[in-house]
Design a protein around this motif. Structure first.
Motif, PDB file in Angstrom:
ATOM      1  N   LEU A 155      51.446  65.663  15.205  1.00 55.11           N
ATOM      2  CA  LEU A 155      50.704  66.935  15.228  1.00 55.11           C
ATOM      3  C   LEU A 155      50.905  67.685  13.905  1.00 55.11           C
ATOM      4  CD1 LEU A 155      51.467  68.091  18.898  1.00 55.11           C
ATOM      5  CD2 LEU A 155      49.240  67.387  18.002  1.00 55.11           C
ATOM      6  N   LEU A 156      52.160  67.733  13.436  1.00 51.09           N
ATOM      7  CA  LEU A 156      52.446  68.429  12.175  1.00 51.09           C
ATOM      8  C   LEU A 156      51.680  67.789  11.020  1.00 51.09           C
ATOM      9  CD1 LEU A 156      56.289  69.133  12.481  1.00 51.09           C
ATOM     10  CD2 LEU A 156      54.430  70.810  12.551  1.00 51.09           C
ATOM     11  N   GLU A 157      51.629  66.444  11.041  1.00 50.26           N
ATOM     12  CA  GLU A 157      50.899  65.677  10.017  1.00 50.26           C
ATOM     13  C   GLU A 157      49.421  66.100   9.994  1.00 50.26           C
ATOM     14  OE1 GLU A 157      52.306  61.404  10.198  1.00 50.26           O
ATOM     15  OE2 GLU A 157      50.179  61.218  10.706  1.00 50.26           O
ATOM     16  N   GLN A 158      48.883  66.420  11.193  1.00 46.22           N
ATOM     17  CA  GLN A 158      47.467  66.797  11.287  1.00 46.22           C
ATOM     18  C   GLN A 158      47.257  68.300  11.161  1.00 46.22           C
ATOM     19  OE1 GLN A 158      46.762  65.101  15.152  1.00 46.22           O
ATOM     20  NE2 GLN A 158      46.128  63.121  14.337  1.00 46.22           N
ATOM     21  N   GLY A 159      48.351  69.029  10.858  1.00 43.26           N
ATOM     22  CA  GLY A 159      48.252  70.476  10.687  1.00 43.26           C
ATOM     23  C   GLY A 159      48.048  71.221  11.999  1.00 43.26           C
TER      24      GLY A 159
END
Ligand code: CDP
Length: 224
Positions: A155-159
């Protein structure tokens, strides 16, 4: 002497990021096998390929799929063009496991990986690298992390804000893909008997990279 490094593990376990950094640190090439499966899936979805075996395999046979060296890795080209972020879109991710289970798809990708990585000096990541693609790799690593931690990272990778609810939903999607990948008949997701398992739930990215780089340097000196 340069060796072959196989990094396998479930969805979003950090294989690709880790493999890219290990390749850079050692001056090797990074081969991301997932991107090839994603490229075929993207083409099949985008071009609405028939799903019956004969029709699908004919379209696959006509697909121009290649790898072009880029930095310490490769870009995947479909008909000479990089599909870019479409390769990791939710639509592609939703279909990729099903498409990757097809024997003709596995054969096509295997051939490309063997051609690019067969001479060593590569870090290849995926699901079946240590078991099927490079079974004689000098170093095999199997990366794992808890489903929640993998979901949080993805999720963090996808902002996207990793709220409790978002993490729960993403963890369910990742687990469904892992179950499918582990249960398929051809080249299932499996730890090779001689792979070193690293649980990265509590480890930072650089710590994981350092561990693998030191293992690789030790193996390099052993085979030279
Ligand atoms: O980045 P993430 O872990 O989500 O996935 P990926 O490495 O890009 O792989 C996407 C999908 O391709 C996996 O869920 C598998 O279904 C398939 N795959 C495979 O079957 N064998 C491989 N060596 C690599 C990927």
């Amino acid at each position: 002497m340069k060796i072959t490094i196989a990094i396998d593990g479930p969805a979003a376990s950090g294989k690709s990021t880790t493999a890219a950094q290990v390749a850079r640190a050692l001056g090797y090439s990074h081969l991301n096998s997932g991107l090839l499966y994603r490229a075929i899936t993207w083409a099949a979805v985008e071009r609405d390929w028939p799903l019956d075996e004969e029709g699908f395999d004919r379209r696959l046979g006509n697909l121009d799929l290649s790898l072009e060296p880029a930095g310490f890795g490769f870009r995947v080209l479909v008909d000479g063009t990089d599909p870019g972020v479409s390769l990791v879109s939710p639509a592609t991710s939703a279909m990729v496991s099903e498409i990757s289970a097809r024997p003709a798809v596995r054969e096509r990708v295997l051939h490309l990986l063997e051609r690019e990585g067969g001479r060593g000096g590569v870090v290849c990541d995926g699901r079946d690298i240590g078991t099927v693609v490079f079974p004689t790799a000098e170093l095999k690593v199997f990366l794992v992390a808890s489903p929640e931690e993998r979901a949080r990272r993805r999720l963090l990778e996808q902002g996207i804000d990793p709220t409790t609810e978002a993490v729960r939903e993403e963890a369910a999607r990742l687990s469904a893909r892992d179950t499918f990948d582990s249960g398929r008949a051809v080249a299932p997701l499996r730890r090779a008997a001689d792979a070193i398992e690293l649980d990265t739930t509590e480890m930072g990215a650089s710590e994981v990279v350092q561990r693998i780089v030191s293992l690789a340097l030790a193996r390099e000196s052993r085979v030279s």
